[in-house]
Scaffold this motif. Structure first.
Motif, PDB file in Angstrom:
ATOM      1  N   ILE A  74      72.535 -14.285  26.713  1.00  0.00           N
ATOM      2  CA  ILE A  74      72.382 -14.471  25.262  1.00  0.00           C
ATOM      3  C   ILE A  74      73.176 -15.681  24.790  1.00  0.00           C
ATOM      4  O   ILE A  74      72.673 -16.524  24.029  1.00  0.00           O
ATOM      5  CB  ILE A  74      72.831 -13.199  24.510  1.00  0.00           C
ATOM      6  CG1 ILE A  74      71.860 -12.048  24.783  1.00  0.00           C
ATOM      7  CG2 ILE A  74      72.920 -13.462  23.005  1.00  0.00           C
ATOM      8  CD1 ILE A  74      72.329 -10.710  24.247  1.00  0.00           C
ATOM      9  N   GLU A  75      74.434 -15.788  25.237  1.00  0.00           N
ATOM     10  CA  GLU A  75      75.270 -16.917  24.819  1.00  0.00           C
ATOM     11  C   GLU A  75      74.682 -18.241  25.292  1.00  0.00           C
ATOM     12  O   GLU A  75      74.690 -19.240  24.568  1.00  0.00           O
ATOM     13  CB  GLU A  75      76.693 -16.734  25.345  1.00  0.00           C
ATOM     14  CG  GLU A  75      77.449 -15.622  24.624  1.00  0.00           C
ATOM     15  CD  GLU A  75      78.829 -15.387  25.200  1.00  0.00           C
ATOM     16  OE1 GLU A  75      79.075 -15.795  26.354  1.00  0.00           O
ATOM     17  OE2 GLU A  75      79.661 -14.787  24.504  1.00  0.00           O
ATOM     18  N   LYS A  76      74.169 -18.260  26.526  1.00  0.00           N
ATOM     19  CA  LYS A  76      73.575 -19.486  27.062  1.00  0.00           C
ATOM     20  C   LYS A  76      72.333 -19.879  26.262  1.00  0.00           C
ATOM     21  O   LYS A  76      72.111 -21.060  25.957  1.00  0.00           O
ATOM     22  CB  LYS A  76      73.214 -19.294  28.533  1.00  0.00           C
ATOM     23  CG  LYS A  76      72.770 -20.574  29.238  1.00  0.00           C
ATOM     24  CD  LYS A  76      72.538 -20.333  30.710  1.00  0.00           C
ATOM     25  CE  LYS A  76      72.240 -21.642  31.433  1.00  0.00           C
ATOM     26  NZ  LYS A  76      71.109 -22.374  30.864  1.00  0.00           N
ATOM     27  N   LYS A  77      71.526 -18.887  25.905  1.00  0.00           N
ATOM     28  CA  LYS A  77      70.314 -19.170  25.134  1.00  0.00           C
ATOM     29  C   LYS A  77      70.667 -19.688  23.738  1.00  0.00           C
ATOM     30  O   LYS A  77      70.017 -20.601  23.217  1.00  0.00           O
ATOM     31  CB  LYS A  77      69.457 -17.904  25.042  1.00  0.00           C
ATOM     32  CG  LYS A  77      68.035 -18.149  24.574  1.00  0.00           C
ATOM     33  CD  LYS A  77      67.234 -18.970  25.580  1.00  0.00           C
ATOM     34  CE  LYS A  77      66.903 -18.205  26.834  1.00  0.00           C
ATOM     35  NZ  LYS A  77      65.962 -18.956  27.711  1.00  0.00           N
ATOM     36  N   LEU A  78      71.697 -19.120  23.124  1.00  0.00           N
ATOM     37  CA  LEU A  78      72.152 -19.599  21.819  1.00  0.00           C
ATOM     38  C   LEU A  78      72.575 -21.065  21.894  1.00  0.00           C
ATOM     39  O   LEU A  78      72.243 -21.870  21.024  1.00  0.00           O
ATOM     40  CB  LEU A  78      73.325 -18.750  21.324  1.00  0.00           C
ATOM     41  CG  LEU A  78      72.984 -17.392  20.696  1.00  0.00           C
ATOM     42  CD1 LEU A  78      74.249 -16.570  20.519  1.00  0.00           C
ATOM     43  CD2 LEU A  78      72.291 -17.586  19.352  1.00  0.00           C
ATOM     44  N   ILE A  79      73.310 -21.397  22.953  1.00  0.00           N
ATOM     45  CA  ILE A  79      73.772 -22.778  23.121  1.00  0.00           C
ATOM     46  C   ILE A  79      72.592 -23.720  23.327  1.00  0.00           C
ATOM     47  O   ILE A  79      72.542 -24.820  22.777  1.00  0.00           O
ATOM     48  CB  ILE A  79      74.746 -22.864  24.314  1.00  0.00           C
ATOM     49  CG1 ILE A  79      76.015 -22.056  24.013  1.00  0.00           C
ATOM     50  CG2 ILE A  79      75.116 -24.313  24.614  1.00  0.00           C
ATOM     51  CD1 ILE A  79      76.880 -21.822  25.229  1.00  0.00           C
ATOM     52  N   ASP A  80      71.610 -23.278  24.126  1.00  0.00           N
ATOM     53  CA  ASP A  80      70.450 -24.127  24.414  1.00  0.00           C
ATOM     54  C   ASP A  80      69.588 -24.367  23.173  1.00  0.00           C
ATOM     55  O   ASP A  80      69.118 -25.484  22.932  1.00  0.00           O
ATOM     56  CB  ASP A  80      69.593 -23.485  25.510  1.00  0.00           C
ATOM     57  CG  ASP A  80      70.282 -23.523  26.872  1.00  0.00           C
ATOM     58  OD1 ASP A  80      71.226 -24.331  27.024  1.00  0.00           O
ATOM     59  OD2 ASP A  80      69.890 -22.745  27.761  1.00  0.00           O
ATOM     60  N   TYR A  81      69.378 -23.321  22.383  1.00  0.00           N
ATOM     61  CA  TYR A  81      68.468 -23.424  21.250  1.00  0.00           C
ATOM     62  C   TYR A  81      69.154 -23.915  19.973  1.00  0.00           C
ATOM     63  O   TYR A  81      68.510 -24.507  19.110  1.00  0.00           O
ATOM     64  CB  TYR A  81      67.797 -22.068  20.985  1.00  0.00           C
ATOM     65  CG  TYR A  81      66.624 -21.790  21.903  1.00  0.00           C
ATOM     66  CD1 TYR A  81      65.317 -21.916  21.452  1.00  0.00           C
ATOM     67  CD2 TYR A  81      66.826 -21.419  23.225  1.00  0.00           C
ATOM     68  CE1 TYR A  81      64.243 -21.670  22.292  1.00  0.00           C
ATOM     69  CE2 TYR A  81      65.764 -21.171  24.075  1.00  0.00           C
ATOM     70  CZ  TYR A  81      64.465 -21.301  23.608  1.00  0.00           C
ATOM     71  OH  TYR A  81      63.397 -21.067  24.445  1.00  0.00           O
ATOM     72  N   PHE A  82      70.456 -23.632  19.839  1.00  0.00           N
ATOM     73  CA  PHE A  82      71.177 -24.041  18.627  1.00  0.00           C
ATOM     74  C   PHE A  82      72.478 -24.751  19.005  1.00  0.00           C
ATOM     75  O   PHE A  82      73.577 -24.279  18.703  1.00  0.00           O
ATOM     76  CB  PHE A  82      71.486 -22.818  17.753  1.00  0.00           C
ATOM     77  CG  PHE A  82      70.269 -22.040  17.346  1.00  0.00           C
ATOM     78  CD1 PHE A  82      69.491 -22.456  16.280  1.00  0.00           C
ATOM     79  CD2 PHE A  82      69.891 -20.896  18.042  1.00  0.00           C
ATOM     80  CE1 PHE A  82      68.361 -21.741  15.903  1.00  0.00           C
ATOM     81  CE2 PHE A  82      68.767 -20.177  17.677  1.00  0.00           C
ATOM     82  CZ  PHE A  82      67.992 -20.602  16.602  1.00  0.00           C
ATOM     83  N   PRO A  83      72.405 -25.909  19.674  1.00  0.00           N
ATOM     84  CA  PRO A  83      73.608 -26.591  20.175  1.00  0.00           C
ATOM     85  C   PRO A  83      74.529 -27.111  19.083  1.00  0.00           C
ATOM     86  O   PRO A  83      75.702 -27.340  19.326  1.00  0.00           O
ATOM     87  CB  PRO A  83      73.030 -27.756  20.999  1.00  0.00           C
ATOM     88  CG  PRO A  83      71.679 -27.991  20.409  1.00  0.00           C
ATOM     89  CD  PRO A  83      71.172 -26.644  20.002  1.00  0.00           C
ATOM     90  N   SER A  84      74.016 -27.309  17.867  1.00  0.00           N
ATOM     91  CA  SER A  84      74.852 -27.884  16.805  1.00  0.00           C
ATOM     92  C   SER A  84      75.691 -26.841  16.084  1.00  0.00           C
ATOM     93  O   SER A  84      76.575 -27.177  15.304  1.00  0.00           O
ATOM     94  CB  SER A  84      73.974 -28.612  15.778  1.00  0.00           C
ATOM     95  OG  SER A  84      73.059 -27.705  15.187  1.00  0.00           O
ATOM     96  N   VAL A  85      75.434 -25.548  16.342  1.00  0.00           N
ATOM     97  CA  VAL A  85      76.202 -24.495  15.672  1.00  0.00           C
ATOM     98  C   VAL A  85      77.589 -24.409  16.306  1.00  0.00           C
ATOM     99  O   VAL A  85      77.727 -24.413  17.525  1.00  0.00           O
ATOM    100  CB  VAL A  85      75.484 -23.133  15.781  1.00  0.00           C
ATOM    101  CG1 VAL A  85      76.330 -22.036  15.133  1.00  0.00           C
ATOM    102  CG2 VAL A  85      74.122 -23.207  15.109  1.00  0.00           C
ATOM    103  N   ASN A  86      78.623 -24.337  15.475  1.00  0.00           N
ATOM    104  CA  ASN A  86      79.998 -24.296  15.965  1.00  0.00           C
ATOM    105  C   ASN A  86      80.408 -22.853  16.249  1.00  0.00           C
ATOM    106  O   ASN A  86      81.046 -22.197  15.447  1.00  0.00           O
ATOM    107  CB  ASN A  86      80.940 -24.923  14.934  1.00  0.00           C
ATOM    108  CG  ASN A  86      82.361 -24.985  15.442  1.00  0.00           C
ATOM    109  OD1 ASN A  86      82.596 -24.970  16.642  1.00  0.00           O
ATOM    110  ND2 ASN A  86      83.308 -25.051  14.523  1.00  0.00           N
ATOM    111  N   PHE A  87      80.014 -22.343  17.424  1.00  0.00           N
ATOM    112  CA  PHE A  87      80.366 -20.978  17.790  1.00  0.00           C
ATOM    113  C   PHE A  87      81.840 -20.905  18.166  1.00  0.00           C
ATOM    114  O   PHE A  87      82.388 -21.815  18.770  1.00  0.00           O
ATOM    115  CB  PHE A  87      79.533 -20.515  18.992  1.00  0.00           C
ATOM    116  CG  PHE A  87      78.064 -20.421  18.700  1.00  0.00           C
ATOM    117  CD1 PHE A  87      77.563 -19.365  17.969  1.00  0.00           C
ATOM    118  CD2 PHE A  87      77.192 -21.395  19.159  1.00  0.00           C
ATOM    119  CE1 PHE A  87      76.211 -19.275  17.702  1.00  0.00           C
ATOM    120  CE2 PHE A  87      75.848 -21.311  18.896  1.00  0.00           C
ATOM    121  CZ  PHE A  87      75.343 -20.252  18.168  1.00  0.00           C
TER     122      PHE A  87
END
Length: 523
Positions: A74-87
């Motif tokens: 899930i975390e990897k997919k979030l990074i791939d699809y929304f890289p500009s979000v500052n998690f």
């Protein structure tokens, strides 16, 4: 990915990617339902006693791994699809992801320390049981940055470095989050921690200085400029070797404005670096920082801030003013006077002043010449002093809380001494007490060790009215306490005891004790 598609006007692709993302989330949720069902079933079997403890542990391990894998996906997919979000990535999440990424290769991965630009984790190779350090960059956008190619080139340079005083970079994984370097594990402590606790002799200070000059010169020969040399970038290992870290050049982000004007940078960086004029003089910039580190080793405080023991961060304006005054003084003798005031010999002062020249071109052509100049200096040594302080340093390296242990487990066992401290410290907060005790112990050790060359300082501490004086018997108790504490913590001392051989460390402390008591009585 999705934002880029929208920005480029490809709405259909963006919508497709969003649909793919939610489809993935549905699949992940279904997997989570499966693992939840397995957990509930396992709990029921355990309550009914139909499963053995061994079977339960094996089943729970499988569920844990599957759940961790789900989180990682899930975390990897979030990074791939929304890289500009500052998690915000927690240390626990990083630990889990490192375990998933290195399953079968590393185990016992635990957070060791948080730094300004990275989080350090300690691990152990499964097959060799060798300890390693994982330096993790908690920056989700690191792999997307345009300077990534340059960082890869620098990393290839660092991987080739082999030197006894430089931490080895064993490998790296910058292909996907969490981005990290795999480093040699050094069992030691930062020089910054030791300077406030150990009164280094001039001989020991120059030894560390020479080794660091040689190590940084080795970096320079391999085309690497460190740029961030300061005490907290140097480790002292259990064999008392100084070891410098080269991996700050593999940084995840550009320097921030607030960082560029911090008191730490003002205390250690060369003028040309602060002005942004480093290209062409990079190697000389490292030379400048090394000289400042060496001064702090020999004096016990930074050149541009004489408040090392203060709990608060040094005031940036005070540090700036001290720098300005040092460099803009019309009389060149002023700079020499400031350095010699710290008790540094003239030959060493001249070397430091050359390395600290405001003009990079006036410094040594390279650190090799600086090292040769240092090698030519002959500093007389007192064998007892060197052995005793080396044992004290080993204790502080092996146990970061050695000072607190000394007070609580040894010195405060003497009721009279405990009463004195309780009376003087009753208005202080715990943090202030710890800082003051560390400072007092450093001064006490320094005074004891150097009582032959500075006997009046020892007599002054024992008899001055402003400090209510210290009874000779109590001072004897202090010496006995420090010797006993070192005996319990010093690995070399314990090694001599195990072998039943002559113990030169013990003899050195006994000689110092007898001589100090004799000096006091000869008032």
């Amino acid at each position: 990915m999705i934002r880029e598609a929208i920005k480029n006007g490809d709405i259909a692709e963006a919508q497709q990617k969003i649909d793919e993302f939610f489809q993935f989330i549905d699949d992940a949720r279904n997997e989570l339902y499966i693992q939840t069902g397995r957990t509930n079933r396992l709990t029921s079997q355990d309550l009914m006693g139909t499963i053995s403890p061994e079977e339960k542990d094996r089943a729970m391990n499988k569920i844990t791994i599957a759940t961790l894998y789900c989180c990682h996906a899930i975390e990897k997919k979030l990074i791939d699809y929304f890289p500009s979000v500052n998690f915000k990535i927690s240390s626990e999440s990083l630990t889990d992801q490192l375990m998933m990424k290195h399953m079968g290769r590393y185990e016992q991965i635990q957070e060791k320390q948080k730094g300004g630009s990275a989080i350090f984790f300690r691990g152990k190779e499964v097959h060799t049981e060798r300890k390693v350090m994982l330096r993790v960059l908690p920056d989700l956008n690191f792999g997307k940055e345009p300077q990534n190619t340059l960082i890869d080139e620098r990393l290839q340079q660092v991987l080739k470095i082999k030197h006894r005083n430089i931490i080895k970079v064993l490998g790296a994984d910058l292909s996907g989050f969490p981005y990290h370097l795999i480093l040699e594990y050094i069992d030691g402590i930062s020089l910054d921690h030791l300077i406030g606790r150990v009164p280094f002799t001039l001989s020991r200070s120059l030894s560390i200085f020479r080794e660091l000059c040689e190590a940084v010169y080795h970096l320079h020969v391999n085309g690497i400029v460190h740029k961030k040399i300061k005490p907290d970038k140097v480790l002292i290992d259990n064999e008392l070797r100084p070891i410098i870290s080269p991996f700050d050049i593999v940084s995840s982000s550009k320097r921030q404005l607030s960082d560029s004007i911090s008191s730490q940078n003002l205390m250690y960086e060369a003028p040309e670096l602060l002005r942004g004029e480093a290209p062409g003089h990079d190697f000389q910039s490292d030379q400048f920082s090394l000289a400042l580190l060496a001064f702090e080793l020999m004096s016990g405080y930074p050149l541009f801030c004489q408040k090392r023991h203060a709990a608060a961060e040094p005031n940036v304006f005070e540090v700036f003013e001290a720098r300005r005054k040092f460099f803009e003084a019309e009389d060149p003798a002023y700079r020499k006077k400031i350095i010699k005031k710290a008790g540094i010999p003239e030959a060493v002062t001249d070397i430091l002043l050359k390395m600290l020249d405001r003009n990079p071109q006036q410094r040594y052509p390279s650190l090799l010449e600086a090292w040769e100049a240092l090698e030519a200096i002959d500093i007389p040594q007192d064998p007892d002093v060197e052995k005793a302080l080396a044992s004290y340093e080993r204790c502080c390296v092996a146990n970061p809380n050695f000072t607190q242990d000394f007070y609580q487990d040894h010195l405060f066992k003497k009721p009279a001494i405990r009463t004195i401290f309780e009376e003087r410290e009753k208005a202080r907060e715990d943090r202030e007490k710890t800082s003051q005790r560390e400072k007092m112990l450093r001064i006490a050790i320094d005074t004891l060790i150097h009582h032959q060359t500075e006997p009046e300082k020892l007599r002054h501490i024992l008899h001055i009215n402003a400090h209510s004086g210290i009874d000779l018997d109590l001072y004897g108790d202090f010496i006995e306490s420090i010797i006993k504490c070192i005996q319990e913590h010093d690995a070399l001392w314990k090694s001599y005891n195990r072998r039943g051989s002559k113990n030169p460390v013990k003899q050195a402390w006994e000689n110092i004790k007898v001589s100090a008591i004799k000096t006091i009585k000869e008032k």
